[in-house]
Design an enzyme around this catalytic site. Structure first.
Site, mmCIF file in Angstrom:
data_model
loop_
_atom_site.group_PDB
_atom_site.id
_atom_site.type_symbol
_atom_site.label_atom_id
_atom_site.label_comp_id
_atom_site.label_asym_id
_atom_site.label_seq_id
_atom_site.Cartn_x
_atom_site.Cartn_y
_atom_site.Cartn_z
ATOM 1 N N CYS A 164 0.814 -1.216 0.000
ATOM 2 C CA CYS A 164 0.000 0.000 0.000
ATOM 3 C C CYS A 164 0.848 1.267 0.000
ATOM 4 O O CYS A 164 0.522 2.244 -0.708
ATOM 5 C CB CYS A 164 -0.951 0.001 1.192
ATOM 6 S SG CYS A 164 -0.174 -0.415 2.767
ATOM 7 N N HIS A 211 -2.488 6.426 4.831
ATOM 8 C CA HIS A 211 -1.042 6.507 4.986
ATOM 9 C C HIS A 211 -0.548 7.848 4.450
ATOM 10 O O HIS A 211 -1.060 8.345 3.431
ATOM 11 C CB HIS A 211 -0.337 5.397 4.188
ATOM 12 C CG HIS A 211 -0.518 4.026 4.757
ATOM 13 N ND1 HIS A 211 -1.196 3.758 5.930
ATOM 14 C CD2 HIS A 211 -0.078 2.817 4.295
ATOM 15 C CE1 HIS A 211 -1.168 2.455 6.168
ATOM 16 N NE2 HIS A 211 -0.488 1.873 5.187
#
Length: 343
Positions: free
Chosen positions: A133, A246
């Site tokens: 990711c 994130h």
């Protein structure tokens, strides 16, 4: 429009459920969908739009007997290594979200906006790897910098939410925060130390050189996707007490002097990005901005060395790690393959 027999392995997990949601939202041409999970999920069901589907327990027998066109794997490396080849041998295109096959030389590792051309060679029986990711949100930005100014070296610090560790990470932050607000001791569970109101410069296991598996993943995957095996790239990965999203602080040294106005214009023109970059208006992206969105948010763009070095650009890159950083990228891989019309 041709429709496809689709399966999702790990359908009851955080990423698996997000894939099902995205398949509906993007009107993916599903003829039939089979959700697979472990014995722990026996008797559970998942939703595909308004339809509830009972989970099929994944075993050697069910995998060997299955005949699917496309299979999304989001159940972890051991499961992928054991079962993905079985589905592939039965003619499915497998899109694997684990790290099991990412660095295999004959397995394409794809972010469609960067190296989607590799999917033109994918046929039935192939495995395509979905990157980590943190890599998925980074490489489109690095590819753009390379296209505009040439890329020499990169230093990245990632600030990764607890959902990157799955449901157990989400539960850990919730339970620890609840305990602390209730004046009780917060006992670590999913992470080696308390994550609530804390930062952990430690994601995954440590190598002998002091780098973690997560940091090595970002470095090696970025080099492979960008087709720059010798790219000078360094990383520190930090777990933060945020549920979703994130963030990455990216410092890139360039071959040529950068023009931030050109960079901002290019970011604004590309659908993969959302530009939030106005320090006078205090506009910069946060995980809360990115949550639930498809775009990679970019801001805090500035020249290096306190503004004096135009061959260094510092930036801030944020994305929803479950959506863009996992589920959506996998669905986009499948969409790109079927767009050729020969699957």
């Amino acid at each position: 429009m041709k429709r496809y027999d689709v399966a999702v392995v790990g359908a009851t997990g955080v990423v698996g459920r997000e894939i099902l949601k995205i398949l509906v939202e993007r009107r993916f041409p599903v003829k039939r969908l089979t959700p697979y999970a472990s014995e722990r999920s026996l008797g559970e069901s998942v939703s595909l739009g308004v339809e509830d589907l009972s989970v099929t327990v994944l075993t050697e027998e069910t995998a060997a007997a299955a005949r699917h066109d496309i299979v999304f794997f989001c159940a972890g490396t051991p499961v992928s290594r054991q079962f993905a080849p079985l589905f592939a041998r039965n003619g499915a295109v497998v899109v694997d979200k684990s790290s099991a096959f990412r660095m295999e030389p004959d397995v394409p590792l794809v972010v469609p906006e960067v190296n989607g051309h590799l999917l033109s060679k994918v046929a039935r029986g192939a495995i395509v790897a979905n990157p980590n990711c943190s890599t998925i949100q980074l490489v489109p930005y690095l590819a753009l910098l390379d296209e505009l100014f040439g890329l020499r070296s990169v230093v990245v610090a990632t600030y990764q939410s607890v959902s990157g560790a799955g449901q157990q990470g989400i539960d850990a932050l919730h339970d620890e925060a609840t305990a602390l607000f209730s004046c009780r001791t917060a006992e670590p569970s999913a992470f080696p130390q308390r994550i609530a109101f804390n930062l952990l410069p430690h994601i995954d296991k440590f190598h002998a050189d002091g780098y973690t598996v997560e940091e090595k993943k970002l470095v090696n995957e970025s080099r492979k996707i960008l087709e720059k095996p010798n790219l000078d790239i360094d990383c520190t990965a930090v777990r933060v007490p945020v549920f979703f999203g994130h963030a990455e602080a990216v410092s890139a040294d360039l071959e040529r002097e950068a023009d931030l106005s050109v960079l901002r214009a290019a970011i604004a023109q590309r659908p993969v990005f959302a530009l939030m970059d106005d320090f006078e208006e205090l506009r910069y992206p946060t995980p809360a901005d990115a949550a639930g969105h498809d775009e990679i948010f970019v801001g805090r763009l500035r020249y290096g060395r306190s503004g004096s070095d135009r061959r260094r650009v510092n930036g801030w890159v944020v994305a929803d790690n479950i959506r863009k950083g996992a589920a959506l990228n996998g669905v986009q891989i499948a969409e790109t393959i079927i767009a050729r019309g020969d699957l």
